[in-house]
Design a protein around this motif. Sequence first.
Motif, PDB file in Angstrom:
ATOM      1  N   GLN A 138      13.777   9.193  -3.323  1.00  0.00           N
ATOM      2  CA  GLN A 138      12.856   9.648  -2.270  1.00  0.00           C
ATOM      3  C   GLN A 138      12.099   8.469  -1.673  1.00  0.00           C
ATOM      4  OE1 GLN A 138      10.609  12.461  -4.680  1.00  0.00           O
ATOM      5  NE2 GLN A 138      11.144  14.093  -3.256  1.00  0.00           N
ATOM      6  N   GLN A 151      12.595   7.787   2.165  1.00  0.00           N
ATOM      7  CA  GLN A 151      11.508   8.270   3.020  1.00  0.00           C
ATOM      8  C   GLN A 151      10.467   7.211   3.325  1.00  0.00           C
ATOM      9  OE1 GLN A 151      10.048  11.877   1.247  1.00  0.00           O
ATOM     10  NE2 GLN A 151      12.040  12.848   1.361  1.00  0.00           N
ATOM     11  N   VAL A 152      10.428   6.158   2.517  1.00  0.00           N
ATOM     12  CA  VAL A 152       9.409   5.131   2.739  1.00  0.00           C
ATOM     13  C   VAL A 152      10.050   3.794   3.108  1.00  0.00           C
ATOM     14  CG1 VAL A 152       7.449   3.900   1.739  1.00  0.00           C
ATOM     15  CG2 VAL A 152       7.862   6.285   1.120  1.00  0.00           C
ATOM     16  N   GLU A 196       3.880   5.833  -5.482  1.00  0.00           N
ATOM     17  CA  GLU A 196       3.711   5.992  -6.933  1.00  0.00           C
ATOM     18  C   GLU A 196       2.753   7.136  -7.239  1.00  0.00           C
ATOM     19  OE1 GLU A 196       2.508   2.217  -8.490  1.00  0.00           O
ATOM     20  OE2 GLU A 196       4.477   1.315  -8.159  1.00  0.00           O
ATOM     21  N   THR A 197       1.635   7.198  -6.498  1.00  0.00           N
ATOM     22  CA  THR A 197       0.678   8.274  -6.791  1.00  0.00           C
ATOM     23  C   THR A 197       1.245   9.631  -6.400  1.00  0.00           C
ATOM     24  OG1 THR A 197      -0.422   8.165  -4.651  1.00  0.00           O
ATOM     25  CG2 THR A 197      -1.263   6.725  -6.366  1.00  0.00           C
ATOM     26  N   LEU A 198       2.162   9.653  -5.431  1.00  0.00           N
ATOM     27  CA  LEU A 198       2.763  10.929  -5.045  1.00  0.00           C
ATOM     28  C   LEU A 198       3.942  11.279  -5.948  1.00  0.00           C
ATOM     29  CD1 LEU A 198       2.730  10.595  -1.134  1.00  0.00           C
ATOM     30  CD2 LEU A 198       1.170  11.897  -2.569  1.00  0.00           C
ATOM     31  N   ARG A 199       4.188  10.413  -6.930  1.00  0.00           N
ATOM     32  CA  ARG A 199       5.260  10.631  -7.914  1.00  0.00           C
ATOM     33  C   ARG A 199       6.610  10.830  -7.242  1.00  0.00           C
ATOM     34  NH1 ARG A 199       2.047  12.880 -12.417  1.00  0.00           N
ATOM     35  NH2 ARG A 199       0.472  11.253 -12.561  1.00  0.00           N
ATOM     36  N   LEU A 200       6.880  10.019  -6.220  1.00  0.00           N
ATOM     37  CA  LEU A 200       8.190  10.109  -5.576  1.00  0.00           C
ATOM     38  C   LEU A 200       9.245   9.579  -6.535  1.00  0.00           C
ATOM     39  CD1 LEU A 200       7.722   8.897  -1.878  1.00  0.00           C
ATOM     40  CD2 LEU A 200       7.377  11.153  -2.859  1.00  0.00           C
ATOM     41  N   ARG A 227       0.834  -1.213   0.000  1.00  0.00           N
ATOM     42  CA  ARG A 227       0.000   0.000   0.000  1.00  0.00           C
ATOM     43  C   ARG A 227       0.863   1.255   0.000  1.00  0.00           C
ATOM     44  NH1 ARG A 227      -3.089   0.620   4.683  1.00  0.00           N
ATOM     45  NH2 ARG A 227      -1.159  -0.008   5.654  1.00  0.00           N
ATOM     46  N   TYR A 228       2.009   1.164   0.692  1.00  0.00           N
ATOM     47  CA  TYR A 228       2.900   2.332   0.720  1.00  0.00           C
ATOM     48  C   TYR A 228       3.606   2.512  -0.621  1.00  0.00           C
ATOM     49  CZ  TYR A 228       2.149   2.178   5.756  1.00  0.00           C
ATOM     50  OH  TYR A 228       1.579   2.177   6.999  1.00  0.00           O
ATOM     51  N   GLU A 230       2.204   1.839  -3.507  1.00  0.00           N
ATOM     52  CA  GLU A 230       1.192   2.514  -4.332  1.00  0.00           C
ATOM     53  C   GLU A 230       1.115   3.994  -4.005  1.00  0.00           C
ATOM     54  OE1 GLU A 230      -2.216  -0.891  -5.080  1.00  0.00           O
ATOM     55  OE2 GLU A 230      -2.707   0.912  -3.966  1.00  0.00           O
ATOM     56  N   LEU A 231       1.118   4.274  -2.711  1.00  0.00           N
ATOM     57  CA  LEU A 231       1.052   5.676  -2.289  1.00  0.00           C
ATOM     58  C   LEU A 231       2.212   6.462  -2.894  1.00  0.00           C
ATOM     59  CD1 LEU A 231      -0.091   7.935  -0.396  1.00  0.00           C
ATOM     60  CD2 LEU A 231       1.666   7.215   1.208  1.00  0.00           C
ATOM     61  N   TRP A 276       7.894   6.432  17.174  1.00  0.00           N
ATOM     62  CA  TRP A 276       6.523   6.389  16.665  1.00  0.00           C
ATOM     63  C   TRP A 276       5.826   5.088  16.998  1.00  0.00           C
ATOM     64  CZ3 TRP A 276       5.862   2.469  13.125  1.00  0.00           C
ATOM     65  CH2 TRP A 276       7.040   1.959  12.553  1.00  0.00           C
ATOM     66  N   PRO A 316      12.874   3.873   6.428  1.00  0.00           N
ATOM     67  CA  PRO A 316      12.230   4.026   7.742  1.00  0.00           C
ATOM     68  C   PRO A 316      11.310   2.857   8.069  1.00  0.00           C
ATOM     69  CG  PRO A 316      11.954   6.018   6.421  1.00  0.00           C
ATOM     70  CD  PRO A 316      12.582   5.007   5.533  1.00  0.00           C
ATOM     71  N   GLY A 317      10.645   2.317   7.046  1.00  0.00           N
ATOM     72  CA  GLY A 317       9.744   1.198   7.284  1.00  0.00           C
ATOM     73  C   GLY A 317      10.486  -0.075   7.658  1.00  0.00           C
TER      74      GLY A 317
END
Lengths: 300, 274
Positions: A209, A213-214, A201-205, A195-196, A198-199, A294, A217-218
């Motif tokens: 990046q 950033q994804v 991709e839609t944010l055009r990272l 899911r991240y 996909e996210l 977190w 950290p994950g």
Amino acid sequence: MADHVSSTAVVTAPERTVTRPAPGPVPESGPVRRATATGRPRTRRLSPGKRRPYARLLGPLLLLAVWAVASAAGLLDPRVLPAPWTVLHTGAHLWTTGTLRTDLGTSLWRAAQGFAIGLVAGVALALLAGLSRIGEALIDGTVQVNRAVPTLGLIPLFILWLGIGETFKIVIIAIVVYIPVYLNLHAALAGIDARYVELAETLRLSRWQFVRQVVIPGALPGFFVGLRLAVTGSWLSLVVLEQINATDGLGYMMFQAQNYGQTDVIVLGLLIYGVFGFASDSAVRLLERRVLTWRRSLSS
Amino acid sequence: MAPIAQQLNAQQVTAQQSTPSPVPPASAVSLTGLTRSFGARTVLDGIDLEFPPGQFVALLGHSGSGKSTLLRAVAGLDHDTVGTGELATPERVSVVFQDSRLLPWRRVLDNVLLGAPGREADGRDPAERARAALAEVGLAGRENAWPGELSGGEQQRAALARALVREPELLLADEPFGALDALTRIRMHTLLRELWQRHHPSVLLVTHDVDEAVALADRVLVLDHGRLAVDLGVDLPHPRVYRDPQLGEHRERLLAALGVRPDGGPAGAGPQED
């Protein structure tokens, strides 16, 4: 604006529907709710409850106490297991007049070097394998084979290749360290939530990046699992290396003590290993808590 | 449901004053003969669809009707599916999913900033823009919270802010309120409508909620077995009144197209028997 909807709904609804609660005690007919002193319903708490600071020291301290009492009561033969104070006395004596200081320094330095190299190698390989299909094809199978070979079984070969000096010891420790670091970090990187992806991709990272950033950290929680295994592993391999093929270090000290029947020195060596293992594991835990603020789970 | 709808009507009267801003130039969405299949199963079977800039389109359908596949195709998220057809979308597209997809290791503000255009885009500070977007969705003051500390509705507001900060020409929403409770959903409807009236992106809202579709959209499509079965214009002024008989007619038509009998619907049309 949006707030109006719910606030009106919330304010008006009770006036119409809810009957005024009867003051005083609940009528006795029908099932009566049990009153509790705390004013809370009695639910069984299933999480283990709040953690107390330094509670983890309780077990080791208790063990120490049993040992001391048994020694004082004369239940333990000093040749089998000397009393704690005998061990401490031996430690103090070796520290001031003997070789304990240099042995300790040597052991620490070996562990640190091997750990550092293993950590860097494990992280680098996991990143290469976790972030590219080519890297995975080249690296992952190879590491799995390496993992299947008992690392300590490599000692004879490495002595032939690298001589019986420091190098082979550090290489062995590095191998013991890199494997859990690699395995856990690679699994965490490969297991990134789709899911991240996909996210992102839609944010055009950009790829960079996305990784920074994804993905990374994950993957940090998984990395820390590997790091804790690696810290313990580095000490474990050190014991073996220094007992078989060394001329100094804690393991050598214990090996010599075995020849002369000095049980107190052996126990001293074991204690030092134990303390360092425990301390380094605690340090990693502390770091983990700092980095993963977190996270809220049973362990927090 | 009925009392909530009345509450909504009462407060909607005041929203009428906000004048819609002039429609900014944006490229329209255009699909021609769009086909997608998984294995032997054709999920989208030659979809033709055009909509002008700023139009709010709702896409209804049963689960498995292909509505999510259509949205994912428009979002460019269907890398591994086989398909043909032409697809034209604007440059700036934002997607809101059913789950908020906030990264749990980034604070709310940093989540909104994820992939947001930098200062070089228009000279404005990205963090300032993100703060403004959060304020617009009603999350001012929660910038430094972790996503895990927000309620479900707040998380979805943050996801809307993240979509908004990119100033999308097209907003794709895949059942964005499906996981929220009924009260929160109504507040989110109001919020989404306000945001749309202010920024006027084209919207493609995938939903299974007929009421949501007719309350928000200019145009409602029903997807059935991979084809567009209904294309219904809902030419009613915003904000819409749930009791409006015209809205009730639309609702019943759509429910009929979806094969549902409107038993005891809240609309003023009264019970029907067939």
